[in-house]
Design a protein around this motif. Sequence first.
Motif, PDB file in Angstrom:
ATOM      1  N   PRO A 237      69.906  86.048  83.230  1.00  0.00           N
ATOM      2  CA  PRO A 237      69.399  87.095  84.130  1.00  0.00           C
ATOM      3  C   PRO A 237      69.778  86.806  85.597  1.00  0.00           C
ATOM      4  O   PRO A 237      70.073  85.652  85.940  1.00  0.00           O
ATOM      5  N   TRP A 238      69.815  87.873  86.396  1.00  0.00           N
ATOM      6  CA  TRP A 238      69.317  89.208  86.100  1.00  0.00           C
ATOM      7  C   TRP A 238      70.474  90.194  85.935  1.00  0.00           C
ATOM      8  O   TRP A 238      71.560  89.969  86.470  1.00  0.00           O
ATOM      9  N   GLY A 239      70.198  91.292  85.225  1.00  0.00           N
ATOM     10  CA  GLY A 239      71.206  92.319  85.054  1.00  0.00           C
ATOM     11  C   GLY A 239      71.021  93.493  85.984  1.00  0.00           C
ATOM     12  O   GLY A 239      71.883  94.369  86.037  1.00  0.00           O
ATOM     13  N   PHE A 240      69.905  93.537  86.736  1.00  0.00           N
ATOM     14  CA  PHE A 240      69.628  94.691  87.580  1.00  0.00           C
ATOM     15  C   PHE A 240      69.812  94.397  89.067  1.00  0.00           C
ATOM     16  O   PHE A 240      69.677  95.278  89.904  1.00  0.00           O
ATOM     17  N   THR A 241      70.098  93.139  89.401  1.00  0.00           N
ATOM     18  CA  THR A 241      70.264  92.753  90.793  1.00  0.00           C
ATOM     19  C   THR A 241      71.170  91.535  90.873  1.00  0.00           C
ATOM     20  O   THR A 241      71.282  90.768  89.913  1.00  0.00           O
TER      21      THR A 241
ATOM     22  N   SER B  38      75.168  84.940  86.045  1.00  0.00           N
ATOM     23  CA  SER B  38      74.237  86.039  85.803  1.00  0.00           C
ATOM     24  C   SER B  38      75.019  87.296  85.442  1.00  0.00           C
ATOM     25  O   SER B  38      76.168  87.470  85.857  1.00  0.00           O
ATOM     26  N   SER B  39      74.393  88.168  84.691  1.00  0.00           N
ATOM     27  CA  SER B  39      75.084  89.356  84.190  1.00  0.00           C
ATOM     28  C   SER B  39      75.695  90.175  85.319  1.00  0.00           C
ATOM     29  O   SER B  39      76.864  90.580  85.260  1.00  0.00           O
ATOM     30  N   THR B  40      74.933  90.421  86.360  1.00  0.00           N
ATOM     31  CA  THR B  40      75.413  91.271  87.446  1.00  0.00           C
ATOM     32  C   THR B  40      76.561  90.633  88.196  1.00  0.00           C
ATOM     33  O   THR B  40      77.531  91.305  88.570  1.00  0.00           O
ATOM     34  N   ASN B  41      76.490  89.339  88.423  1.00  0.00           N
ATOM     35  CA  ASN B  41      77.509  88.668  89.222  1.00  0.00           C
ATOM     36  C   ASN B  41      78.792  88.398  88.439  1.00  0.00           C
ATOM     37  O   ASN B  41      79.885  88.395  89.013  1.00  0.00           O
TER      38      ASN B  41
ATOM     39  N   LYS C  82      62.838  87.131  79.795  1.00  0.00           N
ATOM     40  CA  LYS C  82      62.504  86.245  80.909  1.00  0.00           C
ATOM     41  C   LYS C  82      61.427  86.850  81.804  1.00  0.00           C
ATOM     42  O   LYS C  82      60.463  86.186  82.178  1.00  0.00           O
ATOM     43  N   GLY C  83      61.593  88.128  82.144  1.00  0.00           N
ATOM     44  CA  GLY C  83      60.692  88.749  83.104  1.00  0.00           C
ATOM     45  C   GLY C  83      59.327  89.094  82.563  1.00  0.00           C
ATOM     46  O   GLY C  83      58.333  89.042  83.304  1.00  0.00           O
ATOM     47  N   VAL C  84      59.229  89.431  81.286  1.00  0.00           N
ATOM     48  CA  VAL C  84      57.949  89.848  80.703  1.00  0.00           C
ATOM     49  C   VAL C  84      57.362  88.771  79.804  1.00  0.00           C
ATOM     50  O   VAL C  84      56.183  88.406  79.931  1.00  0.00           O
TER      51      VAL C  84
END
Length: 462
Positions: free
Chosen positions: A357-361, A394-397, A411-413
Amino acid sequence: MFGKYHTLCPDLVEDDTNNSGPLLILIPSPGLFDEWRNGGEAVRDVYNIGYEVFRVYPTDEQLQLLYQFQERRDYNIWSEAFKPNLSVDIMVAPINRMIFQKFLQQNYIKYEIKIKDVHNSLEDEQRSLFRMRSRSSGVVSQYYQYDWIQSYLRRLENKYRNLVRVESIGKTYEGRDILVIQISTDRSARRPIVLIDAGIHAREWIAPSMALYIINRLVENQVDTEELVAKVDWHIIPVINPDGYEYTHTKVKVVLILTYAEGGSGHLGAKITGTDCGGKTVLKSRTRTVVVLTQTGTLTCTGMVGASSDPCEDTFSGTKGFSEAESQALQKYALKYKKRIKMYLTLHCYGNLILYPWGFTKKLPENWKDLHDLAVKASEAHVKAGGEKYIIGSSTNVLYPAAGGSDDWMKGVIGVDYSYTIEMTQTYGGFIMSSVLINETVVRFFEAIRVFGKFVADMEPN
């Protein structure tokens, strides 16, 4: 013959014939379109004949020129990694081959033909599978259909009663059981759990094969794996999308190569059952349960980066979070074992990637350094076993924004500190990976799994 063909949104797939399924992007003429929608056979014979896969090697500047093809329905980007200095695999329809080749040449973009004819490659693999099924019985000797996988898990449960338990975590849209195998030498000890799933994307056949091989090594072939089960419980879901997986085996071969068909689960493999796109039920590739961290640190469902609100797109986020039976089953199971899951691995192909993670940021989780260092050790073990080095990040990078991945949610929840998406490596063929390569692929990557397992075994109890 292809000069008279037209580009068409290919997501219109369902009819009531036994041969129904997603056709490719070319439709001969408007007159034949109605026949195709009504189950006609005239178009089916041309679905993937002559399609080529180009392997392109763009520079940073050239990559910007290739972005236009991501939104084109008559081109299909196979590669997960759409980044500078990495090769990009693009499937091109015959009608566009000369145009695309000229585009590459005019822009001085280096390329090679990876697959000359996708149709022939699929036909060759189908013949190979038929021959192998007639004479082999090894767990990784071929790509098995879901009935065989279910039977295999049940056989292990009956034979190794003190080690194995198999249960259904839920039903798919078509009523299939989603099976998990729990491997534990002492259930009363409540040991840390490594949770693994595979096969959410239906065309990625090597992922379930990898899961089966892990099961085989931990249960039937414990020559050097006793330490992996001595302190850790393994919960493995070898096919979390049985409907889509079975659909790719029995009803449509081209589902293996088209992005919009990659994750089908639901009616005819559909993730969003009943969604209307031009009068037909949509065959979706993947449902993203899109989550983003809010300023308060909670997770909310939204249609943001890397996801689409368009039900005809393969990145459709769904009508809401956990809108599908398969994702609901995983959600409930993870919540049930929330306190014990210490590592989560979701197996995919292809791309030679270990993602966290993360995939959204682009922001990284607090323990990103630990995640990265462990992934490096896993990659090194893979290289030592004869495999390639993995790209890690990370997914986004490393790839692109892709909100709603299960690794983010775990991971987040759920609070799983070590959560990874594995895009398994392949040396040739992309999604059309020959069955003769299964054994060497899974044997090599098991050494990476060993690293992950030992790490969890050495964790301090909490």
